[in-house]
Design a protein around this motif. Sequence first.
Motif, PDB file in Angstrom:
ATOM      1  N   GLY A 111       1.873   8.140   0.088  1.00 36.07           N
ATOM      2  CA  GLY A 111       0.904   8.973  -0.622  1.00 36.07           C
ATOM      3  C   GLY A 111      -0.547   8.656  -0.316  1.00 36.07           C
ATOM      4  O   GLY A 111      -1.441   9.061  -1.054  1.00 36.07           O
ATOM      5  N   GLY A 112      -0.802   7.914   0.765  1.00 37.76           N
ATOM      6  CA  GLY A 112      -2.172   7.614   1.171  1.00 37.76           C
ATOM      7  C   GLY A 112      -2.472   6.128   1.119  1.00 37.76           C
ATOM      8  O   GLY A 112      -1.689   5.333   0.585  1.00 37.76           O
ATOM      9  N   PRO A 113      -3.610   5.750   1.686  1.00 37.78           N
ATOM     10  CA  PRO A 113      -3.921   4.319   1.799  1.00 37.78           C
ATOM     11  C   PRO A 113      -4.131   3.599   0.470  1.00 37.78           C
ATOM     12  O   PRO A 113      -3.781   2.427   0.355  1.00 37.78           O
ATOM     13  CB  PRO A 113      -5.186   4.285   2.656  1.00 37.78           C
ATOM     14  CG  PRO A 113      -5.715   5.649   2.682  1.00 37.78           C
ATOM     15  CD  PRO A 113      -4.595   6.572   2.373  1.00 37.78           C
ATOM     16  N   VAL A 114      -4.684   4.260  -0.523  1.00 40.70           N
ATOM     17  CA  VAL A 114      -4.879   3.573  -1.808  1.00 40.70           C
ATOM     18  C   VAL A 114      -3.536   3.168  -2.383  1.00 40.70           C
ATOM     19  O   VAL A 114      -3.350   2.033  -2.822  1.00 40.70           O
ATOM     20  CB  VAL A 114      -5.678   4.444  -2.796  1.00 40.70           C
ATOM     21  CG1 VAL A 114      -5.635   3.869  -4.202  1.00 40.70           C
ATOM     22  CG2 VAL A 114      -7.117   4.579  -2.330  1.00 40.70           C
ATOM     23  N   ARG A 115      -2.592   4.076  -2.354  1.00 40.53           N
ATOM     24  CA  ARG A 115      -1.251   3.751  -2.878  1.00 40.53           C
ATOM     25  C   ARG A 115      -0.535   2.753  -1.987  1.00 40.53           C
ATOM     26  O   ARG A 115       0.181   1.878  -2.470  1.00 40.53           O
ATOM     27  CB  ARG A 115      -0.421   5.014  -3.037  1.00 40.53           C
ATOM     28  CG  ARG A 115      -0.902   5.870  -4.188  1.00 40.53           C
ATOM     29  CD  ARG A 115       0.042   7.006  -4.436  1.00 40.53           C
ATOM     30  NE  ARG A 115      -0.426   7.794  -5.567  1.00 40.53           N
ATOM     31  CZ  ARG A 115      -0.027   9.017  -5.809  1.00 40.53           C
ATOM     32  NH1 ARG A 115       0.851   9.600  -5.025  1.00 40.53           N
ATOM     33  NH2 ARG A 115      -0.497   9.664  -6.852  1.00 40.53           N
ATOM     34  N   TRP A 116      -0.705   2.880  -0.679  1.00 39.97           N
ATOM     35  CA  TRP A 116      -0.034   1.964   0.252  1.00 39.97           C
ATOM     36  C   TRP A 116      -0.554   0.552   0.090  1.00 39.97           C
ATOM     37  O   TRP A 116       0.214  -0.407   0.130  1.00 39.97           O
ATOM     38  CB  TRP A 116      -0.236   2.451   1.684  1.00 39.97           C
ATOM     39  CG  TRP A 116       0.621   1.766   2.702  1.00 39.97           C
ATOM     40  CD1 TRP A 116       1.934   2.050   2.980  1.00 39.97           C
ATOM     41  CD2 TRP A 116       0.242   0.712   3.586  1.00 39.97           C
ATOM     42  NE1 TRP A 116       2.383   1.221   3.984  1.00 39.97           N
ATOM     43  CE2 TRP A 116       1.364   0.394   4.382  1.00 39.97           C
ATOM     44  CE3 TRP A 116      -0.932   0.001   3.786  1.00 39.97           C
ATOM     45  CZ2 TRP A 116       1.347  -0.590   5.355  1.00 39.97           C
ATOM     46  CZ3 TRP A 116      -0.961  -0.977   4.763  1.00 39.97           C
ATOM     47  CH2 TRP A 116       0.169  -1.272   5.537  1.00 39.97           C
ATOM     48  N   LEU A 117      -1.859   0.406  -0.090  1.00 40.57           N
ATOM     49  CA  LEU A 117      -2.475  -0.917  -0.209  1.00 40.57           C
ATOM     50  C   LEU A 117      -2.381  -1.508  -1.610  1.00 40.57           C
ATOM     51  O   LEU A 117      -2.767  -2.640  -1.828  1.00 40.57           O
ATOM     52  CB  LEU A 117      -3.953  -0.852   0.219  1.00 40.57           C
ATOM     53  CG  LEU A 117      -4.181  -0.691   1.714  1.00 40.57           C
ATOM     54  CD1 LEU A 117      -5.599  -0.252   2.000  1.00 40.57           C
ATOM     55  CD2 LEU A 117      -3.835  -1.982   2.448  1.00 40.57           C
ATOM     56  N   MET A 156     -10.994  -3.735  -2.343  1.00 40.48           N
ATOM     57  CA  MET A 156     -10.478  -2.599  -3.089  1.00 40.48           C
ATOM     58  C   MET A 156     -10.158  -2.946  -4.543  1.00 40.48           C
ATOM     59  O   MET A 156      -9.803  -2.075  -5.318  1.00 40.48           O
ATOM     60  CB  MET A 156      -9.262  -2.022  -2.373  1.00 40.48           C
ATOM     61  CG  MET A 156      -9.627  -1.569  -0.951  1.00 40.48           C
ATOM     62  SD  MET A 156      -8.303  -0.735  -0.101  1.00 40.48           S
ATOM     63  CE  MET A 156      -8.319   0.839  -0.952  1.00 40.48           C
ATOM     64  N   GLY A 157     -10.275  -4.220  -4.894  1.00 38.31           N
ATOM     65  CA  GLY A 157     -10.077  -4.622  -6.276  1.00 38.31           C
ATOM     66  C   GLY A 157      -8.650  -4.629  -6.764  1.00 38.31           C
ATOM     67  O   GLY A 157      -8.400  -4.586  -7.975  1.00 38.31           O
ATOM     68  N   ASN A 158      -7.691  -4.710  -5.858  1.00 39.10           N
ATOM     69  CA  ASN A 158      -6.288  -4.727  -6.276  1.00 39.10           C
ATOM     70  C   ASN A 158      -5.939  -6.083  -6.884  1.00 39.10           C
ATOM     71  O   ASN A 158      -6.313  -7.121  -6.366  1.00 39.10           O
ATOM     72  CB  ASN A 158      -5.382  -4.404  -5.087  1.00 39.10           C
ATOM     73  CG  ASN A 158      -5.514  -2.947  -4.664  1.00 39.10           C
ATOM     74  OD1 ASN A 158      -5.872  -2.101  -5.472  1.00 39.10           O
ATOM     75  ND2 ASN A 158      -5.254  -2.674  -3.412  1.00 39.10           N
ATOM     76  N   PRO A 159      -5.224  -6.062  -7.998  1.00 44.08           N
ATOM     77  CA  PRO A 159      -4.936  -7.303  -8.741  1.00 44.08           C
ATOM     78  C   PRO A 159      -3.766  -8.104  -8.157  1.00 44.08           C
ATOM     79  O   PRO A 159      -2.731  -8.286  -8.791  1.00 44.08           O
ATOM     80  CB  PRO A 159      -4.615  -6.789 -10.146  1.00 44.08           C
ATOM     81  CG  PRO A 159      -3.998  -5.442  -9.905  1.00 44.08           C
ATOM     82  CD  PRO A 159      -4.718  -4.882  -8.694  1.00 44.08           C
ATOM     83  N   ILE A 160      -3.933  -8.546  -6.916  1.00 44.58           N
ATOM     84  CA  ILE A 160      -2.903  -9.368  -6.282  1.00 44.58           C
ATOM     85  C   ILE A 160      -3.491 -10.736  -5.962  1.00 44.58           C
ATOM     86  O   ILE A 160      -4.699 -10.887  -5.817  1.00 44.58           O
ATOM     87  CB  ILE A 160      -2.319  -8.682  -5.022  1.00 44.58           C
ATOM     88  CG1 ILE A 160      -3.412  -8.391  -3.987  1.00 44.58           C
ATOM     89  CG2 ILE A 160      -1.593  -7.399  -5.416  1.00 44.58           C
ATOM     90  CD1 ILE A 160      -2.902  -7.822  -2.690  1.00 44.58           C
ATOM     91  N   THR A 161      -2.615 -11.718  -5.847  1.00 48.01           N
ATOM     92  CA  THR A 161      -3.042 -13.094  -5.664  1.00 48.01           C
ATOM     93  C   THR A 161      -2.192 -13.755  -4.585  1.00 48.01           C
ATOM     94  O   THR A 161      -0.957 -13.691  -4.638  1.00 48.01           O
ATOM     95  CB  THR A 161      -2.854 -13.884  -6.974  1.00 48.01           C
ATOM     96  OG1 THR A 161      -3.519 -13.201  -8.016  1.00 48.01           O
ATOM     97  CG2 THR A 161      -3.396 -15.297  -6.844  1.00 48.01           C
ATOM     98  N   ALA A 162      -2.846 -14.424  -3.645  1.00 51.58           N
ATOM     99  CA  ALA A 162      -2.114 -15.138  -2.587  1.00 51.58           C
ATOM    100  C   ALA A 162      -1.315 -16.274  -3.208  1.00 51.58           C
ATOM    101  O   ALA A 162      -1.820 -17.015  -4.042  1.00 51.58           O
ATOM    102  CB  ALA A 162      -3.090 -15.694  -1.564  1.00 51.58           C
ATOM    103  N   PRO A 163      -0.062 -16.425  -2.790  1.00 49.97           N
ATOM    104  CA  PRO A 163       0.747 -17.526  -3.314  1.00 49.97           C
ATOM    105  C   PRO A 163       0.317 -18.884  -2.763  1.00 49.97           C
ATOM    106  O   PRO A 163       0.607 -19.904  -3.353  1.00 49.97           O
ATOM    107  CB  PRO A 163       2.167 -17.169  -2.863  1.00 49.97           C
ATOM    108  CG  PRO A 163       1.983 -16.298  -1.675  1.00 49.97           C
ATOM    109  CD  PRO A 163       0.687 -15.559  -1.885  1.00 49.97           C
TER     110      PRO A 163
END
Length: 165
Positions: A111-117, A156-163
């Motif tokens: 559905g596009g790069p925002v959703r993919w990322l 992009m401000g995505n709430p992910i964190t490197a392990p």
Amino acid sequence: MTIVDAPSLLADYGTWHRAQVSTGDIDPAYPVLRLVGDALGGGDALGWLVLRHVAYYHLGSALRSMQEAPGAALPDRLLKLRTGTERRGNRDVRAFRRHWDTLRADVEDHGGPVRWLRPEATGVAGWEELTQRILAVHGNGRWAAYKLCEISAKVMGNPITAPNA
């Protein structure tokens, strides 16, 4: 002399690094990507810019290609732009075409790069989910996966964190 022998150097580095992290100045390209992406309207335009940046790993090439062919399209003439050492595998136009086409297809399927990322999960699970998505694209390895995850979080401000590092 080593850093261990010069505690003041190590302390200076610690002070500098804390300031670097607190200001978000991890990579000098990140604020540029954010500003240009916002000027392009943010959202998917920013996403395509981020994906181009990691495909070339040459900010000038990413910006020029986005200016000349915004969105998902990447004409063959733009596959000849300079790449950074990190993306030397994309210096062969056929390899770059295969990379971009598999990336574009997967991004559009989501559905596009925002959703993919932006994976469904957050935190470490989200990072790991996005890593697997990125690794499935032809020509991407661990470096590209880490870099895209990091940009997804920092730019992009995505709430992910490197392990881990």
